[in-house]
Design a protein around this motif. Structure first.
Motif, PDB file in Angstrom:
ATOM      1  N   PHE A 252       1.180  -1.431  -0.093  1.00 27.78           N
ATOM      2  CA  PHE A 252      -0.177  -0.158   0.148  1.00 27.78           C
ATOM      3  C   PHE A 252       0.602   1.299  -0.533  1.00 27.78           C
ATOM      4  O   PHE A 252       1.873   1.006   0.389  1.00 27.78           O
ATOM      5  N   ASP A 253       0.438   2.358  -0.427  1.00 26.37           N
ATOM      6  CA  ASP A 253       0.832   3.505  -0.375  1.00 26.37           C
ATOM      7  C   ASP A 253      -0.493   4.650   0.460  1.00 26.37           C
ATOM      8  O   ASP A 253      -1.410   4.265   0.615  1.00 26.37           O
ATOM      9  N   LEU A 254       0.485   4.698   1.600  1.00 26.27           N
ATOM     10  CA  LEU A 254      -0.614   5.570   2.357  1.00 26.27           C
ATOM     11  C   LEU A 254      -0.428   7.075   3.033  1.00 26.27           C
ATOM     12  O   LEU A 254       0.747   7.536   2.818  1.00 26.27           O
ATOM     13  N   ARG A 255      -0.968   7.702   3.379  1.00 23.66           N
ATOM     14  CA  ARG A 255      -1.467   8.976   3.876  1.00 23.66           C
ATOM     15  C   ARG A 255      -1.775   8.849   5.189  1.00 23.66           C
ATOM     16  O   ARG A 255      -2.866   8.080   5.590  1.00 23.66           O
ATOM     17  N   ILE A 256      -0.973   8.990   6.280  1.00 21.29           N
ATOM     18  CA  ILE A 256      -0.654   8.513   7.967  1.00 21.29           C
ATOM     19  C   ILE A 256      -1.262  10.696   8.509  1.00 21.29           C
ATOM     20  O   ILE A 256      -1.266  11.094   8.462  1.00 21.29           O
ATOM     21  N   TYR A 257      -2.403  10.158   9.442  1.00 22.32           N
ATOM     22  CA  TYR A 257      -2.598  10.785  10.020  1.00 22.32           C
ATOM     23  C   TYR A 257      -2.443  10.937  11.211  1.00 22.32           C
ATOM     24  O   TYR A 257      -3.710  10.441  11.764  1.00 22.32           O
ATOM     25  N   PRO A 258      -1.385  11.057  11.563  1.00 25.86           N
ATOM     26  CA  PRO A 258      -1.501  10.788  12.558  1.00 25.86           C
ATOM     27  C   PRO A 258      -1.881  11.741  14.342  1.00 25.86           C
ATOM     28  O   PRO A 258      -2.943  12.935  14.104  1.00 25.86           O
ATOM     29  N   GLY A 259      -2.674  11.400  15.202  1.00 28.67           N
ATOM     30  CA  GLY A 259      -3.327  11.824  16.608  1.00 28.67           C
ATOM     31  C   GLY A 259      -2.621  12.950  16.988  1.00 28.67           C
ATOM     32  O   GLY A 259      -3.186  14.485  17.146  1.00 28.67           O
ATOM     33  N   GLU A 260      -0.950  13.226  16.972  1.00 31.25           N
ATOM     34  CA  GLU A 260       0.084  14.315  17.052  1.00 31.25           C
ATOM     35  C   GLU A 260       0.561  14.447  15.662  1.00 31.25           C
ATOM     36  O   GLU A 260       1.429  13.230  15.098  1.00 31.25           O
TER      37      GLU A 260
END
Length: 136
Positions: free
Chosen positions: A84-92
């Motif tokens: 996968f190629d992903l965009r990560i939206y971290p909590g912080e």
């Protein structure tokens, strides 16, 4: 008991016996290699389970958006390894991209995954590229 040399069956010469023995040895080697690959597969599965359990317990919660999905052609226990190629939206912190993330997926779960879909993820705080995605 006394072992006797049994007579060779009619029509089978010594060369044919050797050919048969070599074929059996090749078959044994192939069976041993299959056994090794099964052990390697089981080991890989256990490592992945331990890694995902660790991340679920100690990882930072995040959201992962699927930008691209590819089949690697590899299987573990008949389940495909997808990339996968992903965009990560971290909590912080700032959002970031992960390219080439691989995970074994059940064939049952695969139809639920969509390009553009967002899924719960757990990220290693010390290595943001190490993550586990819960596809449920």
């Amino acid at each position: 008991p006394v072992m006797k040399n049994l007579p060779r069956p009619e029509g089978i010469g010594e060369d044919e016996d050797m050919t048969s023995m070599r074929g059996s040895m090749r078959m044994g080697k192939a069976m041993r290699q299959q056994g090794i690959s099964k052990i390697e597969s089981a080991t890989a599965t256990l490592k992945e389970i331990n890694r995902s359990n660790h991340l679920r317990e100690h990882g930072q919660r995040a959201q992962a958006e699927v930008l691209a999905m590819r089949d690697t052609g590899q299987l573990i226990n008949f389940d495909p390894i997808l990339e996968f190629d992903l965009r990560i939206y971290p909590g912080e912190g700032e959002l970031y991209h992960v390219a080439g993330y691989r995970q074994v997926l059940s064939k049952i779960i695969m139809p639920r995954i969509t390009i553009g879909g967002t899924y719960a993820a757990f990220v290693d705080p010390e290595d943001p590229n190490s993550l586990y995605i819960n596809w449920q």
